[in-house]
Design an enzyme around this catalytic site. Sequence first.
Site, PDB file in Angstrom:
ATOM      1  N   TYR A   1     -10.174   2.622   2.089  1.00  0.00           N
ATOM      2  CA  TYR A   1     -11.230   3.099   1.194  1.00  0.00           C
ATOM      3  C   TYR A   1     -10.897   2.906  -0.281  1.00  0.00           C
ATOM      4  O   TYR A   1     -11.730   3.171  -1.135  1.00  0.00           O
ATOM      5  CB  TYR A   1     -11.472   4.597   1.437  1.00  0.00           C
ATOM      6  CG  TYR A   1     -10.223   5.434   1.232  1.00  0.00           C
ATOM      7  CD1 TYR A   1      -9.865   5.894  -0.035  1.00  0.00           C
ATOM      8  CD2 TYR A   1      -9.383   5.728   2.295  1.00  0.00           C
ATOM      9  CE1 TYR A   1      -8.716   6.629  -0.235  1.00  0.00           C
ATOM     10  CE2 TYR A   1      -8.229   6.467   2.103  1.00  0.00           C
ATOM     11  CZ  TYR A   1      -7.902   6.914   0.853  1.00  0.00           C
ATOM     12  OH  TYR A   1      -6.756   7.642   0.653  1.00  0.00           O
ATOM     13  N   GLY A   2      -9.694   2.453  -0.587  1.00  0.00           N
ATOM     14  CA  GLY A   2      -9.270   2.404  -1.982  1.00  0.00           C
ATOM     15  C   GLY A   2      -8.837   1.032  -2.426  1.00  0.00           C
ATOM     16  O   GLY A   2      -9.546   0.041  -2.268  1.00  0.00           O
ATOM     17  N   THR A   3      -7.624   0.965  -2.956  1.00  0.00           N
ATOM     18  CA  THR A   3      -7.135  -0.272  -3.574  1.00  0.00           C
ATOM     19  C   THR A   3      -6.820  -1.367  -2.560  1.00  0.00           C
ATOM     20  O   THR A   3      -6.574  -2.506  -2.950  1.00  0.00           O
ATOM     21  CB  THR A   3      -5.882  -0.004  -4.426  1.00  0.00           C
ATOM     22  OG1 THR A   3      -4.819   0.431  -3.581  1.00  0.00           O
ATOM     23  CG2 THR A   3      -6.170   1.038  -5.502  1.00  0.00           C
ATOM     24  N   LEU A   4      -6.829  -1.045  -1.255  1.00  0.00           N
ATOM     25  CA  LEU A   4      -6.568  -2.056  -0.226  1.00  0.00           C
ATOM     26  C   LEU A   4      -7.830  -2.810   0.193  1.00  0.00           C
ATOM     27  O   LEU A   4      -7.750  -3.816   0.893  1.00  0.00           O
ATOM     28  CB  LEU A   4      -5.927  -1.413   1.012  1.00  0.00           C
ATOM     29  CG  LEU A   4      -4.525  -0.846   0.815  1.00  0.00           C
ATOM     30  CD1 LEU A   4      -4.099  -0.035   2.023  1.00  0.00           C
ATOM     31  CD2 LEU A   4      -3.524  -1.959   0.534  1.00  0.00           C
TER      32      LEU A   4
ATOM     33  N   GLU B   1       1.938   3.066   1.486  1.00  0.00           N
ATOM     34  CA  GLU B   1       1.242   4.335   1.242  1.00  0.00           C
ATOM     35  C   GLU B   1       2.203   5.527   1.168  1.00  0.00           C
ATOM     36  O   GLU B   1       1.775   6.665   1.091  1.00  0.00           O
ATOM     37  CB  GLU B   1       0.191   4.582   2.324  1.00  0.00           C
ATOM     38  CG  GLU B   1      -0.903   3.536   2.365  1.00  0.00           C
ATOM     39  CD  GLU B   1      -1.847   3.571   1.169  1.00  0.00           C
ATOM     40  OE1 GLU B   1      -1.588   4.318   0.194  1.00  0.00           O
ATOM     41  OE2 GLU B   1      -2.851   2.863   1.199  1.00  0.00           O
TER      42      GLU B   1
END
Length: 169
Positions: free
Chosen positions: A11-14, A84
Amino acid sequence: TTTTTTRIFVYGTLKNGQRNDYVMSERGVARFITKATTVDKWPLVIATRLNIPFILNRRGQGEYIEGEVYDVDDTLLSLLDEFEMTPEVYQRLSVLVRFTDNTTHDCGVYLLDDFKAELMTYEMLSEYCDSSHLTYVAKSERKGDPVDIKGEIIDAVKNPPSPLPDRGL
């Protein structure tokens, strides 16, 4: 040989097009499945001076989160856990997401558990996108020792460990 895969919701920087999407192809195998949205609401906030996105482990609060689903092999899963900072920062837990074909599936997601209560007062987003006013500071751009930065992230978002009881020794 059969390769086991784990279904992961990012959901983020990946996500594709975000600052850390390269990690998804760095080592191991990731197969894009679909875009998806969480079935339950979750608080997605941006925190720390590095502007890191976190989903807080408070099901039912916040927004429905948009992201992407991948099947990843064990090699990449291990790399993602390391990236992570699992379990020191994030925990990988299972959440239910809705695929674009309207089917629901359990996926692993990296959540922040045992976090500082003040994070619940932050703006809650439905989708992360590296924005101009809260630009993510990539690992390659961070100044300082990686161990010190990890400690800084933990200090910024996690509750301090409970002190051990005084046994009068």
